[in-house]
Design a protein around this motif. Sequence first.
Motif, mmCIF file in Angstrom:
data_model
loop_
_atom_site.group_PDB
_atom_site.id
_atom_site.type_symbol
_atom_site.label_atom_id
_atom_site.label_comp_id
_atom_site.label_asym_id
_atom_site.label_seq_id
_atom_site.Cartn_x
_atom_site.Cartn_y
_atom_site.Cartn_z
ATOM 1 N N SER A 75 0.823 -1.196 0.000
ATOM 2 C CA SER A 75 0.000 0.000 0.000
ATOM 3 C C SER A 75 0.864 1.256 0.000
ATOM 4 O O SER A 75 2.031 1.232 0.391
ATOM 5 C CB SER A 75 -0.905 -0.005 1.239
ATOM 6 O OG SER A 75 -0.122 -0.125 2.416
ATOM 7 N N GLN A 76 0.280 2.347 -0.439
ATOM 8 C CA GLN A 76 0.965 3.638 -0.474
ATOM 9 C C GLN A 76 0.416 4.508 0.635
ATOM 10 O O GLN A 76 -0.797 4.655 0.788
ATOM 11 C CB GLN A 76 0.741 4.307 -1.826
ATOM 12 C CG GLN A 76 1.338 5.709 -1.936
ATOM 13 C CD GLN A 76 1.029 6.352 -3.272
ATOM 14 O OE1 GLN A 76 0.832 5.658 -4.268
ATOM 15 N NE2 GLN A 76 0.972 7.686 -3.288
ATOM 16 N N VAL A 77 1.298 5.101 1.423
ATOM 17 C CA VAL A 77 0.891 5.948 2.549
ATOM 18 C C VAL A 77 1.291 7.386 2.269
ATOM 19 O O VAL A 77 2.478 7.679 2.068
ATOM 20 C CB VAL A 77 1.526 5.461 3.872
ATOM 21 C CG1 VAL A 77 1.079 6.361 5.030
ATOM 22 C CG2 VAL A 77 1.158 4.011 4.152
ATOM 23 N N ILE A 133 -4.131 6.091 3.053
ATOM 24 C CA ILE A 133 -3.520 4.820 2.683
ATOM 25 C C ILE A 133 -4.244 4.282 1.446
ATOM 26 O O ILE A 133 -5.456 4.049 1.483
ATOM 27 C CB ILE A 133 -3.618 3.797 3.831
ATOM 28 C CG1 ILE A 133 -2.994 4.378 5.107
ATOM 29 C CG2 ILE A 133 -2.925 2.494 3.440
ATOM 30 C CD1 ILE A 133 -3.234 3.534 6.338
ATOM 31 N N ILE A 189 -1.668 4.624 12.196
ATOM 32 C CA ILE A 189 -0.592 4.052 11.384
ATOM 33 C C ILE A 189 0.623 3.692 12.238
ATOM 34 O O ILE A 189 1.352 2.738 11.931
ATOM 35 C CB ILE A 189 -0.186 5.024 10.245
ATOM 36 C CG1 ILE A 189 0.645 4.301 9.173
ATOM 37 C CG2 ILE A 189 0.546 6.229 10.761
ATOM 38 C CD1 ILE A 189 -0.135 3.420 8.272
ATOM 39 N N LYS A 210 -1.999 -0.898 6.876
ATOM 40 C CA LYS A 210 -1.531 -0.856 5.495
ATOM 41 C C LYS A 210 -1.876 -2.164 4.784
ATOM 42 O O LYS A 210 -2.297 -2.171 3.630
ATOM 43 C CB LYS A 210 -0.021 -0.607 5.461
ATOM 44 C CG LYS A 210 0.389 0.772 5.955
ATOM 45 C CD LYS A 210 1.889 0.972 5.910
ATOM 46 C CE LYS A 210 2.594 0.161 6.986
ATOM 47 N NZ LYS A 210 4.053 0.423 7.033
ATOM 48 N N GLU A 211 -1.704 -3.270 5.480
ATOM 49 C CA GLU A 211 -2.051 -4.582 4.916
ATOM 50 C C GLU A 211 -3.569 -4.712 4.775
ATOM 51 O O GLU A 211 -4.058 -5.316 3.813
ATOM 52 C CB GLU A 211 -1.509 -5.691 5.812
ATOM 53 C CG GLU A 211 -0.002 -5.688 5.962
ATOM 54 C CD GLU A 211 0.470 -6.653 7.030
ATOM 55 O OE1 GLU A 211 -0.345 -7.489 7.490
ATOM 56 O OE2 GLU A 211 1.657 -6.571 7.418
ATOM 57 N N ASP A 255 -4.821 -3.226 1.609
ATOM 58 C CA ASP A 255 -4.609 -4.157 0.495
ATOM 59 C C ASP A 255 -5.615 -5.300 0.533
ATOM 60 O O ASP A 255 -6.222 -5.656 -0.481
ATOM 61 C CB ASP A 255 -3.195 -4.737 0.553
ATOM 62 C CG ASP A 255 -2.120 -3.711 0.238
ATOM 63 O OD1 ASP A 255 -2.468 -2.644 -0.307
ATOM 64 O OD2 ASP A 255 -0.940 -3.964 0.539
#
Length: 273
Positions: free
Chosen positions: A23-25, A44, A73, A80-81, A84
């Motif tokens: 993922s992009q934060v 995210i 976070i 983050k997972e 996804d």
Amino acid sequence: MKTMKLKLILLFVCCNAFLLKASQVDTVFVESESMSKSIANIVILPDSYASQKESFPVLYLLHGAGGNHTDWISKVPAIKEYADQYNMIIVCPDGNATSWYFDSPVDEKMRYETYLSKELTGSIDKTYNTTATKSGRAITGLSMGGHGAFYLAFKHQDIWGAAGSMSGGLDIRPFPKNWDLSKRLGDYSEYKENWENNTVINLVYKLSGDSLKLIFDCGVDDFFYDANKRLHEKLMERNIPHDYTERPGGHSWNYWTNSLKYHLLFFSDYFNQ
């Protein structure tokens, strides 16, 4: 030597596959016209964001009193997972340490209801490929953020279609001296009406049937347990469908880390219905 080279190639491929599937934060600053300031938010994006043409649902995840937009976070990096896994955008706004996420009737500089329900959601929808309807938005949070999530969703059912609360302060009236509440609403003895109008448990009248999908929970050792149980009973009396859970635990990150898993599954089911 060939075996060593093969291992290095496999390691390189695996590492790159991991980097590609992540993922992009981002830290995104949104200008609040209502408060004349720029506010930070963690956004995210799931790993599929760049390649998927279909729009993405968005979960707004609120922090508690004394916290900020980085709490989730940093305390629960697994989100983050989760972004996804459930293929959703997760937004963690900064709600000020003790805003309680409403427009303060005594302090014009505190207008976090306006910020969350209009300015932030509007900005996110303009910036990202989102499902810009209530069917694509959910909101939840812990403690003050649990209060905020229900407060905002109860009042703005055109914005959010599902809402949750983890250990939420769902009745703030028993705590007139805590968490800067008197700064946001005035002293209880003098401004009782402000307190009555801005506590979640008094907003149940705004709910009708299952128009808003609800999930909430609280640990039995939590100081907000009684308020959560009373809200559950009130919803039962009024035949408002909801998911409510009591489990062992107190007001802690260990509890919320576990609780979030159930909320994400609930919201994923809602988004995919």
